[in-house]
Design a protein around this motif. Structure first.
Motif, PDB file in Angstrom:
ATOM      1  N   ASP A   1      27.775 -13.664 -13.884  1.00 41.05           N
ATOM      2  CA  ASP A   1      28.185 -12.506 -14.683  1.00 41.05           C
ATOM      3  C   ASP A   1      28.960 -11.534 -13.808  1.00 41.05           C
ATOM      4  O   ASP A   1      28.542 -11.259 -12.681  1.00 41.05           O
ATOM      5  N   PRO A   2      30.056 -10.975 -14.307  1.00 39.46           N
ATOM      6  CA  PRO A   2      30.810 -10.014 -13.498  1.00 39.46           C
ATOM      7  C   PRO A   2      30.091  -8.662 -13.412  1.00 39.46           C
ATOM      8  O   PRO A   2      29.213  -8.370 -14.224  1.00 39.46           O
ATOM      9  N   GLN A   3      30.516  -7.873 -12.456  1.00 39.98           N
ATOM     10  CA  GLN A   3      29.915  -6.553 -12.268  1.00 39.98           C
ATOM     11  C   GLN A   3      30.282  -5.631 -13.440  1.00 39.98           C
ATOM     12  O   GLN A   3      31.389  -5.703 -13.962  1.00 39.98           O
ATOM     13  N   ALA A   4      29.325  -4.800 -13.839  1.00 37.39           N
ATOM     14  CA  ALA A   4      29.582  -3.860 -14.943  1.00 37.39           C
ATOM     15  C   ALA A   4      29.159  -2.465 -14.517  1.00 37.39           C
ATOM     16  O   ALA A   4      28.144  -2.310 -13.823  1.00 37.39           O
ATOM     17  N   ASP A   5      29.936  -1.463 -14.950  1.00 42.73           N
ATOM     18  CA  ASP A   5      29.545  -0.094 -14.587  1.00 42.73           C
ATOM     19  C   ASP A   5      28.468   0.436 -15.532  1.00 42.73           C
ATOM     20  O   ASP A   5      27.843   1.458 -15.267  1.00 42.73           O
ATOM     21  N   THR A   6      28.238  -0.213 -16.643  1.00 42.32           N
ATOM     22  CA  THR A   6      27.228   0.089 -17.685  1.00 42.32           C
ATOM     23  C   THR A   6      27.473   1.434 -18.395  1.00 42.32           C
ATOM     24  O   THR A   6      26.610   1.868 -19.160  1.00 42.32           O
ATOM     25  N   ASP A   7      28.612   2.054 -18.169  1.00 42.04           N
ATOM     26  CA  ASP A   7      28.868   3.362 -18.785  1.00 42.04           C
ATOM     27  C   ASP A   7      28.873   3.287 -20.308  1.00 42.04           C
ATOM     28  O   ASP A   7      28.253   4.100 -20.989  1.00 42.04           O
ATOM     29  N   TYR A   8      29.606   2.313 -20.827  1.00 44.37           N
ATOM     30  CA  TYR A   8      29.705   2.185 -22.283  1.00 44.37           C
ATOM     31  C   TYR A   8      28.324   1.931 -22.894  1.00 44.37           C
ATOM     32  O   TYR A   8      27.923   2.568 -23.878  1.00 44.37           O
ATOM     33  N   GLU A   9      27.611   0.986 -22.285  1.00 45.93           N
ATOM     34  CA  GLU A   9      26.292   0.625 -22.810  1.00 45.93           C
ATOM     35  C   GLU A   9      25.360   1.844 -22.800  1.00 45.93           C
ATOM     36  O   GLU A   9      24.659   2.116 -23.782  1.00 45.93           O
ATOM     37  N   PHE A  10      25.382   2.568 -21.689  1.00 44.26           N
ATOM     38  CA  PHE A  10      24.483   3.737 -21.558  1.00 44.26           C
ATOM     39  C   PHE A  10      24.845   4.822 -22.573  1.00 44.26           C
ATOM     40  O   PHE A  10      23.966   5.367 -23.246  1.00 44.26           O
TER      41      PHE A  10
END
Lengths: 476, 392
Positions: free
Chosen positions: B97-106
């Protein structure tokens, strides 16, 4: 339709062979022309009508040049024919490149044409120009039947990616007119050649392409030197087995239908020099440029030496552009111009007296060719330079890509080893050694046949599993 | 005639025989019609024709199996990396899995949580694991970076800081000392029925602890269930791409209550039917005798349904879920009165999740997502692009 697809192998080819060999000798060329047009229609349906038109125009002009008595008329028709073919090629292949550059330079926003490339456009136009030129210069010995001309221009094994055979080489096989045994020998040679090409393409080129696709699509900033070198070497090998494999298949198919075909590759990575490389790689294209551009410009016989280099410049500029409508292809072509001119000026490597100097120059040549393929493979000139920078001046701290290099080398070791090995004339060497020992020679021949057939079955399994790629040269 | 020539002629004869046998076997006459249709009106794309011919090929499966055998013999565990399939030790397929900043999800979860809180609805975020607990396995075995667990760690840390209730099943796996490989099919990215059953118990316990539910955990005592096992019976979605000869077949377990159950199910048209837990299982998917490449995924034999469990009085739960919930929703339905399941990637663009929740008056929403959903919104071509889009 690719000539290594299931559709071609198990549907088109059996029909084509059956129809061709069941037909009377007198109509065989008509049948083969129809088969070739059918092949073109399946592969490039949207362009079949335009292709027929181009074919008709070329044959008409060719025959008219032949029939014309007046020299001026001949010349006029010849110029018209060349301009027609060049126009078609420029329109379909280079119009967007031209528009993009006009937009860049002048700041305009002219719309792009976005035309799909007709199947084998570059090969067809070059063959057409060679056909018209050979008639104009009276080198071509035309027979009575224009259908033969149309077949020469549209012959399906060669339409997609060559070889760029000459009109006189496309002789209706005398063997078919009675000598069935000789024709079967040619047929079986063709089958064997086809199988070898098929195996090269599917089992070596396509497998190695998995490495090159991964590496060349990775962000360049994440690459390390080892990773980039692996990608570039694999691409050099992939391109060779891809195109040489295709050429073997094309030669094999031509022979299956009774026509001999010129060789296109001769162990190019065994070359001693950059000039020598182009006498071994895509031989039919090099000879085309030599005979139809370089020599008409004066070749190397110009009294003014500068003109010789001008001629070389034109040839390599056109070679670059022929391969693709972008600046990296132009740079790639001019790179060869520089090195070939350098070799011409310095008389390298012939002037080297020591064996080690020659070996060193050979290594340099291979590294140069390898770097040239990087430019060739890259989407833009800039990305090509960035990739080369990583290869030679890597300052990457993250060693993940080095780990990946190790994994890829281990996983693909068998294919890499086989690819490197078959860049050399191993089979010929073994055959030569065994020739005096007849029994061993027979065992070897039988074993080679079994292995070739076995690998062919294996290659089909790879096609079925979907690990095949289009020919790297298909769009040139 | 020399021997070389004779051998070549024999090869040519064999080649021609092979061509014609294959030609006859692909139903040449109907293929001619297909080709004519293509040439006449372009009704079929060229790629489709190629696919159609390949599918009609004699011994197609045998050729495919041969391919798997060759790749296996050469020990090429990352040969299918272009499909993000890597074969780890024990023929266990894993993906990166690629790295995600998780901003959208959060942002989406916090906004959704506020909306639910305003409307008196509870939320529990359930993090479902992938097939490995330590991302370094991808680097060590294949030289490829994966960020699946790191992405989940980052998102869960942010959720925790925002005070949103969550359950990280990875922690429970560690607490129960379970080997992650025992929870997943080798040839498929889904967890097993047994894993889903175990996870449901953890979710129920978490609902009791964090949301004030009173689900009877004795319901999830395996001794109260019928357990049926099939050995080497099916091939997962990833396994189908690389052949059974390479990866081998997977086992399967069916778990269903040995006690009486009493449900009313509502289908997508709003029609209601009464039934038992058996309605959650489509046993027609179990077909060990058919070609493993043609048969349906056995994981999908468990069905998600909107239902009312008449044996339980409390709880009206909506699961925002992925395909892992095929096995958790049926088991969770045993512990609550009403349950419904929505997979956001399958909904049309006009679907409004917030309005749907208000209209149906749920008291709890569970977001149960596999870790690989995190970051999918960074890739517009991902099938899971909309999974974290909880509306405005």
């Amino acid at each position: 339709m690719s000539i290594y697809s299931v559709l071609f192998l198990f549907f088109f080819l059996p029909i084509a062979l059956a129809v061709y060999y069941l037909a009377d000798d007198r109509i065989k060329e008509y049948v083969l022309l129809f088969i070739s047009l059918f092949f073109y229609a399946i592969g490039s349906l949207e362009y079949i009508v335009k292709f027929l038109f181009c074919l008709a125009v070329n044959v008409f002009i060719g025959r008219s040049i032949h029939a014309a008595v007046n020299k001026m008329t001949k010349r006029l028709l010849f110029v018209l024919g060349v301009l027609f073919n060049a126009g078609v090629l420029i329109y379909y292949k280079y119009s967007d490149f031209v528009v993009e550059n006009i937009n860049t330079v002048s700041g305009t926003h002219l719309p792009l044409f976005q035309l799909a490339l007709p199947l084998g456009i570059s090969f067809f136009t070059f063959k057409s120009i060679s056909y018209l030129t050979d008639i104009y210069t009276q080198k071509a010995v035309l027979n009575d039947n224009p259908v033969h001309d149309a077949l020469y221009l549209s012959f399906f094994p060669q339409i997609q990616s060559g070889p760029l055979t000459r009109y006189n080489d496309m002789v209706f096989p005398a063997e078919l007119k009675g000598q069935k045994s000789a024709s079967f020998t040619l047929f079986s040679d063709g089958v064997f050649r086809f199988l070898i090409g098929f195996n090269k393409k599917v089992l070596l080129a396509d497998v190695l392409s998995k490495i090159t696709t991964e590496i060349f699509s990775s962000p360049v900033e994440s690459c390390t030197a080892s990773y980039a070198w692996l990608g570039s070497v694999c691409y050099s090998l992939q391109l060779f087995f891809d195109f040489a494999g295709y050429s073997d298949m094309a030669i094999g198919l031509s022979e299956m239908f009774g026509y001999q075909c010129m060789e296109n590759f001769h162990y190019p990575y065994l070359t001693e020099s950059v000039s020598g490389f182009w006498r071994r790689w895509h031989i039919s294209l090099s000879e085309w440029f030599r005979d139809y551009i370089y020599i008409p410009l004066g070749g190397s016989r110009c009294k003014n030496k500068l003109l010789v280099y001008r001629n070389l410049f034109v040839v390599w500029l056109l070679t670059g552009i022929w391969h693709g409508a972008s600046w990296n292809f132009v740079f790639w072509g001019l790179g060869y111009f520089v090195l070939i001119s350098f070799e011409r000026m310095t008389k390298f490597p012939q002037r080297f007296k020591h064996r080690y100097s020659r070996i060193l120059y050979r290594v340099f040549t291979l590294i140069f060719i390898n770097c040239q393929w990087v430019i060739f493979r890259s989407k833009t000139l800039e990305s090509g330079f960035q990739f080369l920078k990583v290869m030679f001046f890597n300052r990457q701290n993250d060693t993940t890509a080095d780990l990946r290099t190790g994994v890829l080398l281990k996983e693909y070791s068998v294919f890499l080893l086989a690819a490197v090995l078959f860049c050399f004339p191993v089979a010929k060497w073994i055959e030569g050694r065994l020739r005096p020992r007849k029994k061993l020679s027979v065992v070897y021949e039988a074993l080679a046949a079994v292995v070739t057939l076995g690998l062919f079955v294996c290659a089909i399994s790879f096609i079925v599993a979907g690990n095949n790629n289009p020919f790297a040269y298909a769009n040139f | 005639m020399d021997n070389s020539c004779k051998i070549k002629k024999m090869v040519a004869v064999l080649f021609v025989i092979m061509l014609f046998v294959m030609f006859i076997s692909i139903d040449c006459f109907s293929q001619l019609n297909t080709l004519s249709a293509y040439l006449a009106q372009k009704s079929i794309g060229q790629e489709n024709i190629e696919t159609q011919f390949t599918n009609q090929m004699l011994y197609k499966t045998k050729f495919f199996n041969l391919h798997g055998l060759v790749v296996k013999a050469l020990d090429m565990k990352g040969f299918y990396s272009n499909s993000d399939i890597f074969v780890s030790e024990g023929n266990y397929i894993i993906s990166s899995d690629p790295q995600a900043d998780t901003d959208y999800e959060f942002e989406q979860i916090t906004s959704f949580y506020e909306f639910l809180k305003e409307n008196g609805i509870q939320l529990l975020y359930v993090n479902q694991p992938v097939k490995y607990m330590d991302d370094s396995i991808m680097l060590d075995e294949f030289g490829v970076k994966s960020y699946s667990n790191q992405n989940a760690d980052l998102l869960l840390k942010r959720i925790e800081e925002a005070g949103i209730p969550y359950l990280d099943l990875r922690e429970k796996i560690k607490e129960d000392n379970i080997d992650i490989r025992d929870l997943f099919y080798r040839t498929d990215h889904h967890w097993t029925t047994k894993a889903g059953f175990w996870a449901t118990r953890q979710i129920a316990r978490s609902m009791n602890d964090q949301l004030g539910y009173d689900i009877d955990l004795e319901l999830y005592d395996i001794s109260r269930y019928e357990v049926k096992e099939w050995k080497n019976c099916w091939l997962g979605e990833q396994g189908k791409k690389i052949s059974k000869t390479y990866i081998g077949l997977d086992d399967y377990t069916e778990i269903k209550p040995a006690f009486k159950t009493n449900y009313t199910f509502t289908d997508s048209e709003g029609r209601k039917t009464d039934g038992s837990f058996d309605a959650f299982i489509d046993e027609s998917s179990y077909s060990p005798e058919t070609d493993v490449y043609q048969s349906d995924s056995w994981h999908y034999s468990y069905l998600t349904k909107k239902c009312v469990n008449h044996d339980v009085k409390n709880g009206k739960v909506l699961m925002l879920a992925d395909s892992y919930s095929k096995v958790t929703e049926p088991f969770l339905s045993l512990g609550v009165n009403e349950i419904d399941n929505i997979v956001l990637r399958d909904q049309s663009s006009w679907f409004r999740i917030r309005q749907y929740i208000l209209d149906n008056q749920y008291d709890t929403v569970l977001i149960c997502y596999a870790q690989f959903m995190i970051g999918a919104h960074n890739r517009p071509d991902s099938a899971n692009y909309r999974m974290f889009s909880f509306g405005e």
